[in-house]
Write a protein that holds these residues in place. Structure first.
Motif, mmCIF file in Angstrom:
data_model
loop_
_atom_site.group_PDB
_atom_site.id
_atom_site.type_symbol
_atom_site.label_atom_id
_atom_site.label_comp_id
_atom_site.label_asym_id
_atom_site.label_seq_id
_atom_site.Cartn_x
_atom_site.Cartn_y
_atom_site.Cartn_z
ATOM 1 N N PHE A 409 0.798 -1.219 0.000
ATOM 2 C CA PHE A 409 0.000 0.000 0.000
ATOM 3 C C PHE A 409 0.839 1.280 0.000
ATOM 4 O O PHE A 409 0.284 2.379 -0.055
ATOM 5 C CB PHE A 409 -0.957 0.009 1.194
ATOM 6 C CG PHE A 409 -2.080 -0.994 1.065
ATOM 7 C CD1 PHE A 409 -2.484 -1.442 -0.180
ATOM 8 C CD2 PHE A 409 -2.727 -1.495 2.180
ATOM 9 C CE1 PHE A 409 -3.508 -2.367 -0.310
ATOM 10 C CE2 PHE A 409 -3.759 -2.416 2.070
ATOM 11 C CZ PHE A 409 -4.155 -2.861 0.808
ATOM 12 N N VAL A 410 2.168 1.141 0.098
ATOM 13 C CA VAL A 410 3.019 2.311 -0.131
ATOM 14 C C VAL A 410 3.757 2.160 -1.461
ATOM 15 O O VAL A 410 4.804 2.773 -1.682
ATOM 16 C CB VAL A 410 4.020 2.546 1.023
ATOM 17 C CG1 VAL A 410 3.284 2.902 2.299
ATOM 18 C CG2 VAL A 410 4.923 1.343 1.236
ATOM 19 N N GLY A 411 3.190 1.349 -2.334
ATOM 20 C CA GLY A 411 3.683 1.253 -3.700
ATOM 21 C C GLY A 411 4.701 0.173 -3.964
ATOM 22 O O GLY A 411 5.273 0.109 -5.058
ATOM 23 N N GLY A 412 4.988 -0.689 -2.987
ATOM 24 C CA GLY A 412 5.974 -1.741 -3.198
ATOM 25 C C GLY A 412 7.377 -1.201 -3.397
ATOM 26 O O GLY A 412 8.019 -1.488 -4.420
ATOM 27 N N PRO A 413 7.915 -0.423 -2.427
ATOM 28 C CA PRO A 413 9.242 0.178 -2.615
ATOM 29 C C PRO A 413 10.362 -0.863 -2.612
ATOM 30 O O PRO A 413 10.241 -1.922 -1.989
ATOM 31 C CB PRO A 413 9.371 1.117 -1.405
ATOM 32 C CG PRO A 413 8.472 0.520 -0.365
ATOM 33 C CD PRO A 413 7.326 -0.082 -1.114
ATOM 34 N N THR A 414 11.430 -0.555 -3.314
ATOM 35 C CA THR A 414 12.610 -1.416 -3.351
ATOM 36 C C THR A 414 13.803 -0.652 -2.770
ATOM 37 O O THR A 414 13.761 0.577 -2.666
ATOM 38 C CB THR A 414 12.943 -1.837 -4.793
ATOM 39 O OG1 THR A 414 13.380 -0.676 -5.521
ATOM 40 C CG2 THR A 414 11.733 -2.446 -5.478
ATOM 41 N N PRO A 415 14.870 -1.349 -2.372
ATOM 42 C CA PRO A 415 16.061 -0.653 -1.859
ATOM 43 C C PRO A 415 16.693 0.282 -2.870
ATOM 44 O O PRO A 415 17.503 1.140 -2.498
ATOM 45 C CB PRO A 415 17.005 -1.808 -1.496
ATOM 46 C CG PRO A 415 16.122 -2.991 -1.294
ATOM 47 C CD PRO A 415 14.988 -2.818 -2.244
#
Length: 540
Positions: A409-415
């Protein structure tokens, strides 16, 4: 219920209500001073670990408190004093090490909890954590001392003691305002504001510990000396109860860590979550106590196979009463979110933009309010049946689900700074919706497990009645929203009070009429009791 138990329940209820009102005033003072700025946003990350320990170890009904009550209630005062001194020594030594770790490792710990914080908020949070590190030590001492007092039949002081924490913070902010005046809201004063907020929070914890010492001495339970005796049977029993209870209770707080971890990349999210959560937890806590306290002993007495029909009826009663109260309250919270937030918080540094942000979060919290209480009802049923494993497994699964939903729900963030699921991005509100989704799934899982355990439940009938209550709540909320939106209300505090008060009253009236006509027995009972009270209030 015996008269003594009624008196105890009244004492605890009044003291808890006073503490919650003071907590609301404290939050209003923080909002006026800092709004959703860097000082309070950073504070929410710095408070995670010491606050976790204060709630877990120092809280009423926490593991330390419960362990002391269960062991000392069966022992004479002389033995109880020895056990308390020994446990204070052992726990104090361990928590002193934790305090030193928080002081030394504050910087990497803030990076762990809030990896997305900007440099300013990170620096302020590190300083605040070091100021609040001593709370780790006092948290354990508070929980142990108040547990000993409850075992000695002293209930008012432990229940009202959180008031001191609120008073300390309010006093600290008042002194800061006296020194800085309106400049308290300026960004360049965020660091000093954060220090005062953190230091006054620690002072509040110290006051909670100090206030119990005269009462413990009066009960013959306090000794000012170190006692290294972990072989005493009472000490060993306390440790045996305390360990598993601390682990189980700690599971509930891990979801807070998860939410803040993902919130660190969203400006002002942590501050907004803190403000909105208080507005939800205040009525939720009061209604939860009123509903669960009388039902728990009833469930415990109906565990025999021959009592199964009555147990099922009581489970329905608990769930329907939960829905009858939480569905309209949650719907009104969602419909009137921004006016409610503006009424409570909008002054000083807390401007209209902050009210809009917190209002959006309150809408999301309102959607999930029925699931919060229903989950607690179901968990208590399992405990009454002697099954603590099933709720524990669902809590464990909920941690993983919460992390997954928060990430999505926060957009699927990546490192690497990319988003794999930008279409699902919902900002800070998405973190609340993640918790709501987990609670709904947990409720469904517990209900299905209970159906298997009790060899069948009338889930279709319960679902139909819950659907009727939901429809009534939605229509009541729609009426409240229309009145709040389309009427030209006066500006200022009086206008906000009229807007929320009259709109909320209309919503409750529409809900009450529709719920009564729906024929749900529990709703009819609530409405009829409320109707009988109105003539009495009118005659007064």
């Amino acid at each position: 219920m015996p008269q003594s138990l009624r008196r105890i329940a009244l004492i605890v209820a009044v003291a808890t209500a006073i503490s919650k009102v003071a907590g609301l005033v404290r939050q209003q003072a923080i909002a006026a001073a800092f709004g959703v700025g860097a000082a309070y946003d950073a504070y929410n990350y710095a408070y995670v670990l010491p606050g976790f320990l204060l709630i877990l170890l120092g809280g009423i009904n926490g593991p330390f408190h419960s362990a002391m009550v269960s062991v000392l209630a069966r022992r004479p005062r002389e033995q109880g004093a020895h056990v308390l001194a020994a446990i204070n020594t052992l726990v104090g030594a361990g928590l002193l090490v934790v305090t030193l770790i928080l002081l030394v490792a504050a910087d990497p710990l803030i990076t762990l909890v809030g990896p997305g914080l900007d440099a300013e908020r990170h620096a302020i949070a590190v300083v605040e954590l070091r100021w609040m590190a001593p709370m780790a030590l006092f948290a354990g001492l508070i929980g142990l001392g108040f547990g000993a007092l409850n075992a000695a039949d002293e209930f008012w002081l432990p229940s009202v003691s959180p008031l001191l924490s609120s008073v300390a913070v309010i006093a600290g902010l008042a002194l800061l305002w006296w020194q800085l005046g309106s400049a308290i809201t300026l960004p360049e004063n965020a660091l000093i504001g954060g220090v005062v907020l953190a230091a006054s929070t620690t002072v509040g914890a110290v006051l909670q510990w100090l206030i119990q010492l005269p009462a413990l001495a009066r009960q013959g339970l306090h000794r000012f000396r170190l006692v290294w005796d972990w072989q005493d049977p009472g000490v060993r029993e306390v440790l045996q109860v305390m360990g598993p209870a601390t682990l189980s209770s700690g599971m509930l707080q891990i979801n807070v860590f998860v939410s803040l971890f993902f919130a660190s990349g969203i400006p002002a999210a942590a501050a907004g979550l803190g403000y909105a959560n208080l507005l939800v937890q205040t009525p939720l806590g009061l209604i939860s106590n009123a509903l669960l306290v009388p039902l728990l002993p009833v469930y415990a007495r109906l565990t025999a196979p021959g009592d199964r029909p009555e147990l099922v009826a009581r489970i329905r009663q608990g769930l329907m009463l939960s829905n009858a109260s939480m569905l309209p309250l949650g719907a009104l919270m969602a419909a009137l979110a921004v006016p409610i937030v503006a009424l409570i918080y909008e002054r000083g540094a807390f401007d209209a933009g902050a009210a809009t942000l917190v209002g959006q979060l309150l809408m999301a919290y309102g959607i999930g309010m029925p699931a919060y209480l229903a989950r607690d009802v179901l968990v208590r049923v399992f405990y009454a049946l002697g099954d603590g494993v099933t709720p524990f497994r669902w809590s464990l699964a909920g941690i993983g689900l919460n992390a997954l939903f928060c990430w999505a729900f926060v957009g699927g963030p990546t490192p690497w700074g990319q988003q794999l699921l930008p279409v699902l991005y919902a900002g800070a509100a998405g973190l609340v919706l993640a918790t709501v989704a987990v609670n709904l799934i947990t409720c469904a899982g517990l209900l299905l497990a209970l159906q298997v355990r009790l060899h069948g439940l009338p889930l279709l009938a319960w679902g139909r009645d819950s659907g009727l209550l939901l429809g009534a709540a939605l229509l009541g909320a729609a009426a409240a929203w229309a009145l709040a939106t389309y009427v030209g209300w006066p500006t200022g505090l009086l206008g906000r009070l009229l807007q929320t008060g009259l709109s909320g009253s209309l919503g409750l009236l529409v809900y009450g009429l529709l719920a009564h006509r729906a024929g749900v027995p529990e709703a009819e009972q609530v409405v009829s009791q409320f109707s009988r009270r109105l003539p009495k209030l009118g005659r007064r």
